[in-house]
Design an enzyme around this catalytic site. Structure first.
Site, mmCIF file in Angstrom:
data_model
loop_
_atom_site.group_PDB
_atom_site.id
_atom_site.type_symbol
_atom_site.label_atom_id
_atom_site.label_comp_id
_atom_site.label_asym_id
_atom_site.label_seq_id
_atom_site.Cartn_x
_atom_site.Cartn_y
_atom_site.Cartn_z
ATOM 1 N N ASP A 159 0.826 -1.213 0.000
ATOM 2 C CA ASP A 159 0.000 0.000 0.000
ATOM 3 C C ASP A 159 0.861 1.264 0.000
ATOM 4 O O ASP A 159 1.814 1.378 0.782
ATOM 5 C CB ASP A 159 -0.883 0.041 1.250
ATOM 6 C CG ASP A 159 -1.824 -1.140 1.360
ATOM 7 O OD1 ASP A 159 -1.439 -2.246 0.957
ATOM 8 O OD2 ASP A 159 -2.935 -0.958 1.881
ATOM 9 N N HIS A 161 -1.089 4.482 -0.619
ATOM 10 C CA HIS A 161 -2.121 5.380 -0.113
ATOM 11 C C HIS A 161 -1.801 6.861 -0.291
ATOM 12 O O HIS A 161 -1.870 7.651 0.653
ATOM 13 C CB HIS A 161 -2.408 5.080 1.359
ATOM 14 C CG HIS A 161 -3.332 3.915 1.548
ATOM 15 N ND1 HIS A 161 -4.587 3.866 0.983
ATOM 16 C CD2 HIS A 161 -3.170 2.745 2.221
ATOM 17 C CE1 HIS A 161 -5.166 2.718 1.315
ATOM 18 N NE2 HIS A 161 -4.325 2.017 2.059
ATOM 19 N N ASP A 188 -3.953 -0.472 -3.604
ATOM 20 C CA ASP A 188 -4.113 0.657 -2.682
ATOM 21 C C ASP A 188 -3.085 1.753 -2.964
ATOM 22 O O ASP A 188 -2.340 2.185 -2.076
ATOM 23 C CB ASP A 188 -4.047 0.198 -1.230
ATOM 24 C CG ASP A 188 -5.379 -0.372 -0.747
ATOM 25 O OD1 ASP A 188 -6.238 -0.660 -1.607
ATOM 26 O OD2 ASP A 188 -5.556 -0.546 0.465
ATOM 27 N N ASP A 191 -6.112 7.199 -2.047
ATOM 28 C CA ASP A 191 -6.862 7.501 -0.819
ATOM 29 C C ASP A 191 -5.938 7.801 0.361
ATOM 30 O O ASP A 191 -4.805 7.341 0.423
ATOM 31 C CB ASP A 191 -7.829 6.364 -0.441
ATOM 32 C CG ASP A 191 -9.105 6.392 -1.268
ATOM 33 O OD1 ASP A 191 -9.492 7.484 -1.714
ATOM 34 O OD2 ASP A 191 -9.717 5.326 -1.456
ATOM 35 N N ARG A 192 -6.484 8.575 1.301
ATOM 36 C CA ARG A 192 -5.849 8.974 2.550
ATOM 37 C C ARG A 192 -4.758 10.018 2.334
ATOM 38 O O ARG A 192 -4.815 11.106 2.892
ATOM 39 C CB ARG A 192 -5.303 7.774 3.332
ATOM 40 C CG ARG A 192 -6.361 6.721 3.651
ATOM 41 C CD ARG A 192 -5.804 5.669 4.605
ATOM 42 N NE ARG A 192 -6.682 4.532 4.737
ATOM 43 C CZ ARG A 192 -7.752 4.486 5.511
ATOM 44 N NH1 ARG A 192 -8.089 5.542 6.214
ATOM 45 N NH2 ARG A 192 -8.501 3.399 5.569
ATOM 46 N N ASN A 220 -8.374 -2.886 -2.579
ATOM 47 C CA ASN A 220 -9.755 -2.567 -2.216
ATOM 48 C C ASN A 220 -10.044 -1.067 -2.304
ATOM 49 O O ASN A 220 -11.209 -0.655 -2.312
ATOM 50 C CB ASN A 220 -10.090 -3.090 -0.812
ATOM 51 C CG ASN A 220 -9.284 -2.421 0.286
ATOM 52 O OD1 ASN A 220 -8.066 -2.339 0.212
ATOM 53 N ND2 ASN A 220 -9.955 -1.936 1.318
ATOM 54 N N HIS A 221 -9.009 -0.224 -2.405
ATOM 55 C CA HIS A 221 -9.230 1.217 -2.550
ATOM 56 C C HIS A 221 -9.253 1.678 -4.006
ATOM 57 O O HIS A 221 -9.505 2.861 -4.256
ATOM 58 C CB HIS A 221 -8.181 2.005 -1.762
ATOM 59 C CG HIS A 221 -8.510 2.128 -0.308
ATOM 60 N ND1 HIS A 221 -9.125 3.230 0.227
ATOM 61 C CD2 HIS A 221 -8.342 1.251 0.717
ATOM 62 C CE1 HIS A 221 -9.295 3.045 1.520
ATOM 63 N NE2 HIS A 221 -8.836 1.854 1.845
ATOM 64 N N HIS A 272 -3.879 -8.538 -3.126
ATOM 65 C CA HIS A 272 -3.917 -7.424 -2.182
ATOM 66 C C HIS A 272 -4.290 -7.827 -0.756
ATOM 67 O O HIS A 272 -3.601 -7.474 0.195
ATOM 68 C CB HIS A 272 -4.885 -6.344 -2.665
ATOM 69 C CG HIS A 272 -4.951 -5.182 -1.719
ATOM 70 N ND1 HIS A 272 -3.919 -4.287 -1.583
ATOM 71 C CD2 HIS A 272 -5.905 -4.792 -0.835
ATOM 72 C CE1 HIS A 272 -4.238 -3.392 -0.661
ATOM 73 N NE2 HIS A 272 -5.436 -3.677 -0.197
ATOM 74 N N ARG A 342 -13.542 -5.536 9.593
ATOM 75 C CA ARG A 342 -13.602 -4.753 8.357
ATOM 76 C C ARG A 342 -14.996 -4.751 7.742
ATOM 77 O O ARG A 342 -15.329 -3.864 6.960
ATOM 78 C CB ARG A 342 -12.610 -5.295 7.333
ATOM 79 C CG ARG A 342 -11.143 -5.092 7.704
ATOM 80 C CD ARG A 342 -10.288 -5.457 6.506
ATOM 81 N NE ARG A 342 -8.868 -5.512 6.773
ATOM 82 C CZ ARG A 342 -8.026 -4.498 6.625
ATOM 83 N NH1 ARG A 342 -8.474 -3.318 6.241
ATOM 84 N NH2 ARG A 342 -6.738 -4.638 6.866
ATOM 85 N N HIS A 369 -2.532 -4.627 2.353
ATOM 86 C CA HIS A 369 -3.863 -4.375 2.921
ATOM 87 C C HIS A 369 -3.859 -4.031 4.406
ATOM 88 O O HIS A 369 -4.821 -3.457 4.900
ATOM 89 C CB HIS A 369 -4.718 -5.625 2.675
ATOM 90 C CG HIS A 369 -6.178 -5.482 3.007
ATOM 91 N ND1 HIS A 369 -6.935 -4.387 2.624
ATOM 92 C CD2 HIS A 369 -7.021 -6.307 3.699
ATOM 93 C CE1 HIS A 369 -8.183 -4.567 3.043
ATOM 94 N NE2 HIS A 369 -8.255 -5.709 3.701
#
Length: 612
Positions: A159, A161, A188, A191-192, A220-221, A272, A342, A369
């Site tokens: 990730d 992010h 991923d 995001d964030r 998943n993002h 992932h 989750r 993840h």
């Protein structure tokens, strides 16, 4: 005497370090528990959308939510690069990179240089890049097969992010992607963090230049609904105001074409999230991956087939297979159980790993993840490796990032790092203090958003109405409402006051917090509900807002709100909402800026307000 003094100093040092480590660990536990609870809320939104489809007065106004928008409506499938040049002008005042296709390594270097200097790539080139990326991804299989015989080592990253500095540091330490330097990025990317768009542009550029040497797995993002909640949609809309809608729509299609997994030398599976006891690599290889675009479709399929048995759904629909590989986490206990933290995927044990390895003759599973303080973790007797490449994920100094180097013997070598703009100036105690302070702030906001439920839970233990309960009862009440699985007894001193008799003043949890609100007359229950579900409502309203104007009609707002509270079983007095909505319609045109409206309902830290 000298020896005794040395022993005392040594004991003091060990005690101090142990306390610091304890504070660091519970701070990271707070961050992770809140993150997982938020993801659970995100997946549960799909249930609301199906409820909405069933009850909305004007179905046509929300039907677009449940079908992926046709990319051709926004970006014509046949639109060639020259047509973009004709339709979108790049002014002379633009000093960023000017891309020409097919891309070269010089173009990639120009992008790296521009992003280091915080420049934006012009929207025309972004759209051209995305169109070319989609063409390449569409030709790729669901599961990519690589061999170390062509490249002596393969680097696997987890990730990112939106943390551009981490990607730049990886390339600085490990070299740029090339025919001699193969990379797998395990989802991923977005995001964030604040530079998700720049990371995508860099990765897609290298994918176009070296399609056989840089490989991308879906995370998943890489998902429309997740992007609405976790910041990527806002980032794109802010950076590309005029063409944001086109870019986001095209990205949604690009994400749907990302491969699902990678296998190295037929022995190492890279995906992932993880696996489940029903994971079928042959099935995953054959399904139409672009048909499973985002998690909103989970609810839609359940809506249209809600009378079918769950077992039939599991065997019949590919989205559950994809949900498992994107959302699952390993656990040390045997078995495969739902991932309740989750809200999606599962927990899989060593026996599930062993079964899959035996079936497909595998040796190792590399997944991402999951935040790890050291950037990686080895589990299931060395068979499962978690790699996480976003350093300082929760807070400056909270964790290292890492990547894996795999040689032809498939022996993993871990490289750790931390982007350190500020942390080098801080000692260990200061770093832990910063992490702890930020974690407790997030936790207090969560506590205050559940004030009514917590007050009721405390009252059940306070039979005499003293306002005081035991520490054990206080901890039990906190966990029963928040369900974060945190060490509440240990955290008590940071969250609530205790009297001389060892009893907790439970209302002291809320002393230093209040909720900002636009008008005083609104009932407290409504204010608390809006605060608690602010992020969910923001996503719902953004989905309804088809033209991304940030405005929706009063009727749409009121109807959606009533459906939402009905779905959750919340009893809120309608007149109170009507008064609130009318007060926000400043120019009385029958529309409200819902982002501005929801922003009014956030937890304010009184001590911070005084300091400011």
């Amino acid at each position: 005497t000298v020896i005794r003094a040395a022993i005392l100093i040594q004991n003091w040092y060990r005690f101090t370090m142990a306390r610091l480590e304890m504070r660091r660990r519970y701070s990271l536990s707070i961050f992770q528990s809140i993150e997982y609870a938020d993801e659970q809320d995100q997946l549960q939104l799909s249930n609301f959308f199906t409820f909405m489809l069933d009850h909305y007065t004007h179905p046509d106004s929300v039907s677009h939510i449940f079908t992926s928008p046709s990319v051709s409506q926004v970006v014509d499938e046949g639109l060639c690069l020259t047509e973009f040049e004709r339709k979108i002008d790049v002014p002379d005042s633009y000093y960023g990179p000017r891309l020409s296709f097919p891309l070269t390594i010089e173009d990639a270097n120009a992008l790296l240089h521009a992003f280091r200097n915080e420049q934006l790539l012009h929207a025309r080139y972004v759209l051209q890049l995305l169109c070319e990326t989609r063409k390449v991804l569409k030709e790729m299989p669901n599961i990519t097969h690589l061999s170390t015989s062509y490249s002596k080592e393969i680097t696997v990253c987890g990730d990112l992010h939106g943390n551009l500095d981490d990607l730049l540091l990886i390339f600085y330490k490990n070299g740029l992607p090339s025919e001699q330097n193969c990379y797998v990025f395990n989802g991923d990317f977005v995001d964030r963090g604040k530079n998700s768009m720049e990371i995508l542009i860099i990765l897609f550029a290298f994918l176009l230049i070296y399609p056989n040497d840089l490989h991308l797995n879906r995370g998943n993002h890489e998902d429309y609904m997740m992007n609405l909640r976790y910041g990527f949609t806002k980032e794109v809309s802010k950076k590309y105001k005029d063409h944001g809608k086109q870019i986001l729509c095209l990205l949604r299609d690009v994400f749907s074409w990302l491969p699902l997994a990678t296998i190295i030398d037929s022995k190492v599976l890279i995906l992932h999230g993880g696996i489940s006891d029903t994971t079928d690599l042959d099935f995953l290889s054959a399904l139409e991956r672009n048909k499973v675009r985002d998690h909103i479709h989970v609810g839609v399929i359940l809506f249209s087939l809600k009378n079918l048995a769950v077992q039939m759904l599991r065997s019949s629909f590919c989205y559950l297979q994809i949900l498992d590989i994107l959302w699952s986490d390993p656990r040390s206990q045997n078995g495969c159980t739902p991932n309740k933290c989750r809200g999606g995927g599962c927990y899989f044990g060593p026996d599930v790993t062993a079964k899959l390895f035996e079936r497909y003759n595998l040796k190792m599973l590399i997944r991402s993840h999951e935040f790890k303080p050291e950037g990686y973790e080895i589990s299931h007797d060395g068979k499962v490796i978690t790699i996480f490449s976003a350093s300082n994920y929760y807070e400056e100094g909270s964790n290292r990032g890492a990547y894996i180097k795999l040689n032809p013997e498939l022996i993993p070598r871990f490289v750790q790092y931390r982007v350190s703009k500020y942390t080098r100036r801080q000692n260990l105690q200061e770093r832990v203090g910063t992490i702890e302070s930020s974690a407790l702030k997030s936790l207090r906001e969560k506590i205050y958003a559940h004030r009514s439920e917590l007050t009721s839970a405390f009252a059940q233990y306070d039979l005499n109405g003293t306002g005081k309960i035991s520490v054990n009862d206080w901890a039990a009440a906190m966990e029963s409402v928040l369900q974060l699985e945190l060490p509440w007894r240990m955290l008590r001193s940071q969250l609530a006051q205790m009297n001389a008799d060892g009893e907790v003043d439970f209302m002291s949890c809320f002393y230093d917090l209040k909720i900002g609100q636009p008008i005083k007359e609104v009932q407290p229950a409504l204010v608390e509900t809006l605060c608690r579900y602010r992020r969910d409502l923001e996503i719902i309203f953004n989905v309804i807002d088809k033209d991304h104007s940030g405005l929706i009609s009063l009727e749409e707002f009121s109807q959606t709100w009533r459906l939402f509270t009905s779905h959750l079983g919340i009893d809120v007095y309608d007149e109170s909402l009507d008064k609130l909505v009318l007060s926000i319609d400043y120019n009385k045109d029958g529309h409200i800026d819902f982002n501005e409206f929801l922003e009014a309902f956030h937890v304010v830290h009184r001590l911070e307000k005084k300091a400011n």
